[in-house]
Scaffold this active site. Structure first.
Site, mmCIF file in Angstrom:
data_model
loop_
_atom_site.group_PDB
_atom_site.id
_atom_site.type_symbol
_atom_site.label_atom_id
_atom_site.label_comp_id
_atom_site.label_asym_id
_atom_site.label_seq_id
_atom_site.Cartn_x
_atom_site.Cartn_y
_atom_site.Cartn_z
ATOM 1 C CB SER A 131 -0.707 0.168 1.365
ATOM 2 O OG SER A 131 -1.729 1.894 1.679
ATOM 3 C CE1 TYR A 138 -3.511 -2.211 5.345
ATOM 4 C CE2 TYR A 138 -2.661 -0.224 4.659
ATOM 5 C CZ TYR A 138 -3.275 -1.611 4.777
ATOM 6 O OH TYR A 138 -3.126 -1.792 3.092
HETATM 7 P P1 NDP Z 1 -10.402 -7.651 2.014
HETATM 8 O O1 NDP Z 1 -10.811 -6.724 3.114
HETATM 9 O O2 NDP Z 1 -11.524 -6.906 0.624
HETATM 10 O O3 NDP Z 1 -10.364 -8.954 1.996
HETATM 11 C C1 NDP Z 1 -8.780 -9.493 2.854
HETATM 12 C C2 NDP Z 1 -8.747 -10.579 2.473
HETATM 13 O O4 NDP Z 1 -8.366 -10.991 2.642
HETATM 14 C C3 NDP Z 1 -10.450 -11.592 2.642
HETATM 15 O O5 NDP Z 1 -10.042 -12.593 1.838
HETATM 16 C C4 NDP Z 1 -9.636 -12.309 4.308
HETATM 17 O O6 NDP Z 1 -10.228 -13.408 4.530
HETATM 18 C C5 NDP Z 1 -8.339 -12.722 3.925
HETATM 19 N N1 NDP Z 1 -7.502 -12.280 4.762
HETATM 20 C C6 NDP Z 1 -7.399 -11.759 6.296
HETATM 21 N N2 NDP Z 1 -7.039 -12.019 7.568
HETATM 22 C C7 NDP Z 1 -7.037 -13.430 6.426
HETATM 23 C C8 NDP Z 1 -6.178 -14.681 7.314
HETATM 24 N N3 NDP Z 1 -5.035 -14.434 8.584
HETATM 25 N N4 NDP Z 1 -5.279 -15.637 6.561
HETATM 26 C C9 NDP Z 1 -6.214 -15.880 5.259
HETATM 27 N N5 NDP Z 1 -6.614 -14.909 4.502
HETATM 28 C C10 NDP Z 1 -7.256 -13.664 6.096
HETATM 29 O O7 NDP Z 1 -9.381 -6.859 1.547
HETATM 30 P P2 NDP Z 1 -9.246 -5.963 0.524
HETATM 31 O O8 NDP Z 1 -9.520 -6.572 -0.848
HETATM 32 O O9 NDP Z 1 -8.844 -4.153 0.070
HETATM 33 O O10 NDP Z 1 -7.476 -6.033 -0.194
HETATM 34 C C11 NDP Z 1 -6.156 -6.765 0.094
HETATM 35 C C12 NDP Z 1 -5.469 -6.089 0.355
HETATM 36 O O11 NDP Z 1 -4.954 -4.999 -0.754
HETATM 37 C C13 NDP Z 1 -5.332 -6.125 1.262
HETATM 38 O O12 NDP Z 1 -3.765 -7.018 1.439
HETATM 39 C C14 NDP Z 1 -4.811 -4.494 1.762
HETATM 40 O O13 NDP Z 1 -3.383 -4.816 2.858
HETATM 41 C C15 NDP Z 1 -3.948 -4.394 0.382
HETATM 42 N N6 NDP Z 1 -4.618 -3.225 -0.279
HETATM 43 C C16 NDP Z 1 -6.007 -2.603 -0.112
HETATM 44 C C17 NDP Z 1 -6.741 -0.990 -0.578
HETATM 45 C C18 NDP Z 1 -8.112 -1.266 -0.833
HETATM 46 O O14 NDP Z 1 -8.535 0.266 -0.993
HETATM 47 N N7 NDP Z 1 -8.964 -1.900 -0.625
HETATM 48 C C19 NDP Z 1 -5.222 -0.252 -0.889
HETATM 49 C C20 NDP Z 1 -4.144 -0.477 -0.723
HETATM 50 C C21 NDP Z 1 -3.453 -1.371 -0.051
HETATM 51 P P3 NDP Z 1 -11.857 -12.869 5.229
HETATM 52 O O15 NDP Z 1 -12.916 -12.794 4.474
HETATM 53 O O16 NDP Z 1 -11.879 -15.105 5.396
HETATM 54 O O17 NDP Z 1 -11.837 -12.385 6.159
#
Ligand code: NDP
Length: 244
Positions: free
Chosen positions: A144, A167
């Site tokens: 990010s 984060y």
């Molecule tokens: P979401 O919260 O929509 O999705 C996150 C995903 O990660 C879900 O599938 C969640 O599973 C999974 N997850 C969380 N913890 C675990 C764990 N312990 N083991 C396995 N899976 C896990 O987030 P985003 O799609 O927005 O984010 C995806 C990536 O992009 C992240 O790394 C985030 O930091 C990065 N990002 C996002 C931004 C944004 O604006 N959206 C900006 C910059 C970076 P579950 O559904 O079970 O919780």
């Protein structure tokens, strides 16, 4: 031979859309989720679109899950072409103003690093032998812009006042992993890069974000494709370099 991709956190948000876009390129996508139920529903949706996707189980912080997944990919495919380290958390239980370098709780710090950093290192290390068997292995670490120390230390930047410390620090550490791993792998066919997807409408990004997932997934998808990405050790947003 068909390319095989593994996307973590693929049951929703950016991971789901990344799986969809890679699947649409004719790639076999292993969609990892920690919940069997949510994972199954996500896989069924993309199968209904005619994509070659498969459900796999991964609680990212669980070593047994990592080893089982490695064994599964090895015995079924014998290689891995693309690893998208997408699963991530931003602890929202603590209001942003209290999640600072001065006040962050040990619990939030530990959990955030466990998911966003340590699990990525562990999973990637476990899967590297399979990525090295690919003709052109690609690793994408979902970082990010909040993990950019250049941006965070610039008082004129719009991000200067947005400081979810756990984060941001976990993503800065992840960026360090990208840089170190790229140097280690320089004589191999495996390239590793960090992606900033943009601020995207997901559960993590919130409804107020300006970008849709279809555009948010573009950076990860492009870095996953050897025909689009031949470089390594970079931090990229939509084809442009981001300062570390
Ligand atoms: P979401 O919260 O929509 O999705 C996150 C995903 O990660 C879900 O599938 C969640 O599973 C999974 N997850 C969380 N913890 C675990 C764990 N312990 N083991 C396995 N899976 C896990 O987030 P985003 O799609 O927005 O984010 C995806 C990536 O992009 C992240 O790394 C985030 O930091 C990065 N990002 C996002 C931004 C944004 O604006 N959206 C900006 C910059 C970076 P579950 O559904 O079970 O919780």
């Amino acid at each position: 031979m068909k390319r095989i991709a593994l996307v973590t956190g693929a049951n929703k948000g950016l991971g789901f859309e990344t799986a969809r876009q890679l699947g649409a390129k004719g790639i076999t996508v292993l969609m990892a989720s920690r919940s069997q139920e949510k994972g199954k529903a996500a896989v069924e949706k993309l199968k209904a679109e005619g994509l070659d996707v498969e459900q796999v189980q991964l609680e990212a912080t669980n070593q047994a899950d990592i080893q089982a997944l490695k064994a599964y990919i090895d015995s079924n495919y014998g290689k891995l072409d693309i690893l998208v380290n997408n699963a991530g958390i931003m602890h929202k239980d603590e209001p942003l103003g209290t999640n600072t370098a001065e006040s962050i709780s040990n619990e939030t710090m530990d959990l955030t690093f466990d998911v966003n950093f340590f699990s990525v290192v562990h999973l990637t290390q476990a899967l590297l032998p399979l990525l090295k068997k690919s003709e052109a292995g690609r690793i994408v670490n979902l970082s990010s812009i909040l993990g950019s120390n250049t941006v965070q230390s610039d008082a004129t930047s719009p991000y200067y006042t947005v400081k979810p410390f756990a984060y941001d620090a976990s993503k800065a550490a992840l960026n360090s992993f990208t840089v170190h791993l790229a140097a280690s792998l320089q004589d191999t066919n495996v390239k590793v890069n960090s992606a900033h997807p943009g601020w995207v409408k997901t559960d993590l990004g919130t409804e107020g974000a300006p970008m849709e997932v279809v555009d948010g997934a573009k950076t990860s998808v492009s870095l996953s494709l050897s025909e689009e990405t031949g470089f390594s050790g970079k931090f990229i947003h939509l084809g442009e370099e981001v300062a570390w």
